[in-house]
Motif scaffolding. Structure first.
Motif, mmCIF file in Angstrom:
data_model
loop_
_atom_site.group_PDB
_atom_site.id
_atom_site.type_symbol
_atom_site.label_atom_id
_atom_site.label_comp_id
_atom_site.label_asym_id
_atom_site.label_seq_id
_atom_site.Cartn_x
_atom_site.Cartn_y
_atom_site.Cartn_z
ATOM 1 N N SER A 55 -1.389 1.426 2.530
ATOM 2 C CA SER A 55 -0.612 0.262 2.107
ATOM 3 C C SER A 55 -0.260 -0.624 3.298
ATOM 4 O O SER A 55 -0.200 -0.167 4.432
ATOM 5 C CB SER A 55 0.650 0.683 1.365
ATOM 6 N N LEU A 56 -0.028 -1.876 2.990
ATOM 7 C CA LEU A 56 0.461 -2.852 3.951
ATOM 8 C C LEU A 56 1.718 -3.457 3.342
ATOM 9 O O LEU A 56 1.688 -3.929 2.212
ATOM 10 C CB LEU A 56 -0.596 -3.933 4.205
ATOM 11 N N ALA A 57 2.819 -3.419 4.063
ATOM 12 C CA ALA A 57 4.117 -3.903 3.574
ATOM 13 C C ALA A 57 4.478 -3.241 2.256
ATOM 14 O O ALA A 57 4.933 -3.883 1.315
ATOM 15 C CB ALA A 57 4.116 -5.421 3.447
ATOM 16 N N SER A 58 4.239 -1.943 2.183
ATOM 17 C CA SER A 58 4.558 -1.111 1.014
ATOM 18 C C SER A 58 3.790 -1.505 -0.238
ATOM 19 O O SER A 58 4.143 -1.096 -1.337
ATOM 20 C CB SER A 58 6.055 -1.127 0.712
ATOM 21 N N LEU A 59 2.725 -2.261 -0.088
ATOM 22 C CA LEU A 59 1.884 -2.623 -1.229
ATOM 23 C C LEU A 59 0.503 -2.022 -1.029
ATOM 24 O O LEU A 59 -0.071 -2.107 0.053
ATOM 25 C CB LEU A 59 1.750 -4.140 -1.359
ATOM 26 N N SER A 60 -0.011 -1.429 -2.076
ATOM 27 C CA SER A 60 -1.366 -0.899 -2.032
ATOM 28 C C SER A 60 -2.183 -1.605 -3.104
ATOM 29 O O SER A 60 -1.640 -2.344 -3.933
ATOM 30 C CB SER A 60 -1.369 0.607 -2.276
ATOM 31 N N PHE A 61 -3.470 -1.359 -3.109
ATOM 32 C CA PHE A 61 -4.325 -1.979 -4.111
ATOM 33 C C PHE A 61 -4.051 -1.400 -5.496
ATOM 34 O O PHE A 61 -4.484 -1.938 -6.493
ATOM 35 C CB PHE A 61 -5.790 -1.810 -3.737
ATOM 36 N N ARG A 62 -3.313 -0.301 -5.553
ATOM 37 C CA ARG A 62 -2.958 0.328 -6.829
ATOM 38 C C ARG A 62 -1.568 -0.089 -7.318
ATOM 39 O O ARG A 62 -1.122 0.359 -8.360
ATOM 40 C CB ARG A 62 -3.011 1.844 -6.684
#
Length: 184
Positions: A55-62
């Motif tokens: 994840s990047l900045a607590s966001l993942s592709f999921r």
């Protein structure tokens, strides 16, 4: 008669003060509860057990569109095929989080910053290096030999991370792009 008027006036004054106090407390607590922006991040990149970026900045592709809807304060139907932007803090420095979505998933997550770029870049590169992620470095120059950008790239089967440090009009900008390569 004057005593009764004074008692009634005193009662109304006390009731008014109590109501004003309640309203003031509710307004103060409401303002504190609704402050959601900007978010603060200390570990911008998270890794899985295999030292792959998850994840990047607590966001993942999921990350679900419902979560994005809450985070960006936008209605769920408007998340698909959109570009979402939000100001965040990385430690004490301001940055901008940008999320690109397609029909049903996140296609790219980007963090842009122009504050403390040198220390931010060094921190990111050290973090990636300590997790055994080796980056390729490229430089872009103009025709006069002036450095326009330094680009660091890592590519996996499922994702690509591109870190760009650009020199534009006497300012230095840093962009970290986490690109989904396994979109269906």
């Amino acid at each position: 008669m004057r005593v009764i008027r004074f008692i009634v006036f005193a009662c109304f004054l006390v009731i008014f003060i109590v109501i004003a106090n309640i309203i003031h407390k509710n307004m103060s607590s409401y303002e504190i509860v609704t402050i959601t922006s900007p978010f603060n991040y200390y570990n911008l990149i998270a890794y899985d057990n295999n030292n792959n970026i998850k994840s990047l900045a607590s966001l993942s592709f999921r990350t679900s569109f419902d979560s994005l809807s809450e985070m960006f304060d936008i209605e769920r139907p408007f998340i698909a095929n959109n570009i979402l932007k939000k100001n965040i803090n990385i430690r004490e420095d301001e940055a901008q989080l940008i999320v690109f979505t397609d029909d049903n998933s996140i296609s790219q997550i980007t963090v842009n910053s122009s504050i403390n770029v040198e220390s931010f870049l060094e921190s990111i590169l050290n973090n990636l290096s300590s997790n055994n992620i080796q980056l390729e470095k490229q430089s872009l120059d103009d025709e006069d030999g002036n450095l326009l950008a330094e680009i660091y790239i890592f590519r996996d089967d499922n994702y690509k991370i591109v870190i760009t440090k650009s020199y534009i009009q006497n300012s230095i900008n840093l962009s970290i792009d986490y690109v989904n390569l396994s979109m269906s």
